[in-house]
Design a protein around this motif. Sequence first.
Motif, short mmCIF file in Angstrom:
data_model
loop_
_atom_site.label_atom_id
_atom_site.label_comp_id
_atom_site.label_asym_id
_atom_site.label_seq_id
_atom_site.Cartn_x
_atom_site.Cartn_y
_atom_site.Cartn_z
N UNK A 21 0.13 2.76 -16.17
CA UNK A 21 -0.94 1.82 -16.47
C UNK A 21 -2.22 2.13 -15.70
N UNK A 22 -2.12 2.96 -14.66
CA UNK A 22 -3.30 3.27 -13.87
C UNK A 22 -3.76 2.14 -12.97
N UNK A 23 -2.83 1.25 -12.60
CA UNK A 23 -3.18 0.12 -11.74
C UNK A 23 -2.73 0.30 -10.30
N UNK A 24 -1.80 1.23 -10.05
CA UNK A 24 -1.24 1.38 -8.71
C UNK A 24 -2.27 1.73 -7.66
N UNK A 25 -3.04 2.79 -7.89
CA UNK A 25 -4.04 3.21 -6.91
C UNK A 25 -5.22 2.25 -6.86
N UNK A 26 -5.53 1.60 -7.98
CA UNK A 26 -6.59 0.58 -7.96
C UNK A 26 -6.17 -0.58 -7.05
N UNK A 41 0.84 -1.21 0.00
CA UNK A 41 0.00 0.00 0.00
C UNK A 41 0.87 1.25 0.00
N UNK A 42 1.76 1.34 1.00
CA UNK A 42 2.49 2.59 1.18
C UNK A 42 3.64 2.74 0.19
N UNK A 43 4.14 1.65 -0.35
CA UNK A 43 5.14 1.76 -1.41
C UNK A 43 4.52 2.39 -2.65
N UNK A 44 3.29 1.98 -2.98
CA UNK A 44 2.59 2.58 -4.12
C UNK A 44 2.30 4.05 -3.88
N UNK A 45 1.82 4.38 -2.68
CA UNK A 45 1.49 5.77 -2.38
C UNK A 45 2.73 6.66 -2.38
N UNK A 46 3.83 6.16 -1.81
CA UNK A 46 5.06 6.94 -1.78
C UNK A 46 5.63 7.11 -3.19
N UNK A 47 5.56 6.06 -3.99
CA UNK A 47 6.05 6.16 -5.37
C UNK A 47 5.25 7.21 -6.15
N UNK A 48 3.94 7.19 -6.00
CA UNK A 48 3.11 8.20 -6.66
C UNK A 48 3.46 9.61 -6.17
#
Length: 390
Positions: free
Chosen positions: A337-342, A262-269
């Motif tokens: 790809x728009x898959x991270x937040x999904x 979860x937080x790896x995706x949010x931090x990367x964004x």
Amino acid sequence: MARPFSKSERLAARGAMHVGIGDLGAVLGAITDVIAVLDADRVLRYVNPAAENFFELGAGMMLGRRLSDFLPDDSPIFGTIDQARQYGASVSDEEVLIDTPRIGKHLVSVRAASMSDGDVEGLVVLTIQLRTIARKIGRQLVHRNAARSVGAMAAMLAHEVKNPLSGIRGAAQLLEQTAQPQDRELTRLICDEADRIRALVDRMEIFSDGLPLDLMPVNIHRVLGHVRMLAQNGFGRHVRFVETYDPSLPPVLGDHGQLIQIFLNLVKNAVEACPRQGGEVTLSTAFQQGVRFAVPGVGQRVPLPLVVTVQDNGDGIPDEIRPHLFEPFITTKKNGTGLGLALVAKIVGDHGCVIEFDSQPRRTSFRVRLSVASGEQALGDQFHDAGAER
């Protein structure tokens, strides 16, 4: 141990006793509207848990300070308070906009009422009702539905695409063996594109329902520390990280590996949204009471008091993207790809938790609200003093 009642609470409790309500603190704590008591100098004498949640600060940081420390001096709320004190009556104001760098924009209704106290003059009870709460709950349902749609799509793709894709790739390999040299470039192109599509399907498969979560007490600061280390040594080398943690937080109930995801995706964004020069990502944690959410599969509203915030100083999220931010294939990135937040929405929903966002220029925040591990679950867990702001 419960804290003792303040003087304002004791005074209000005298009026509550005649209807059989002795624990006024429990009553005020159950109210979802913001309630605060201010003296003649606009100093906060009491705040309920909903006020702590609204201002994103604990009572210990608010009591004894002026309301103007948390709201702009020109806020119409102060005029409402002054009128209530001047006329000794209740004064209300609808559709008031509160806009501060800390808590963002909120459309609220305000009511101020003069409070009689023989010992302290000029007390006013301030009530703030959020007009955005229905929209916030609605967004949670949208996020969960988006996650479910991605899961169904993943199952469909795995079944309907991967098998024929393997046949296409195999046929291209056979043709390559007998093809003329000038044609082998085309057969190799077919194989490469088949591999690319398969890789995309493999990424989608992580959304499908798999093994149940391995829920256990997790020190959220260790999770965030691990994510920060990964970022600083990789994609976030050019960004300054700021950590503002509450070191007294109890363990959260979650799957350790999935929380990292979860937080790896949010931090990367957040890192990718930061400007090239002067980029800053803030990670913060807090304990906030007063808000409960209804989650799927649970017959009651669940408290989610642990809040983890990932904030960046980028340009913000475009208005046209915001309603669909957690839907698959929605992205503003050139090669995204728009898959991270999904994926984040799915994992958060699987945990029975909530994710929210607020975006303004130079301040975009994603807040994940998590549940607390029970006392039995948390036995033996050692708290990690995540320390002060860096």
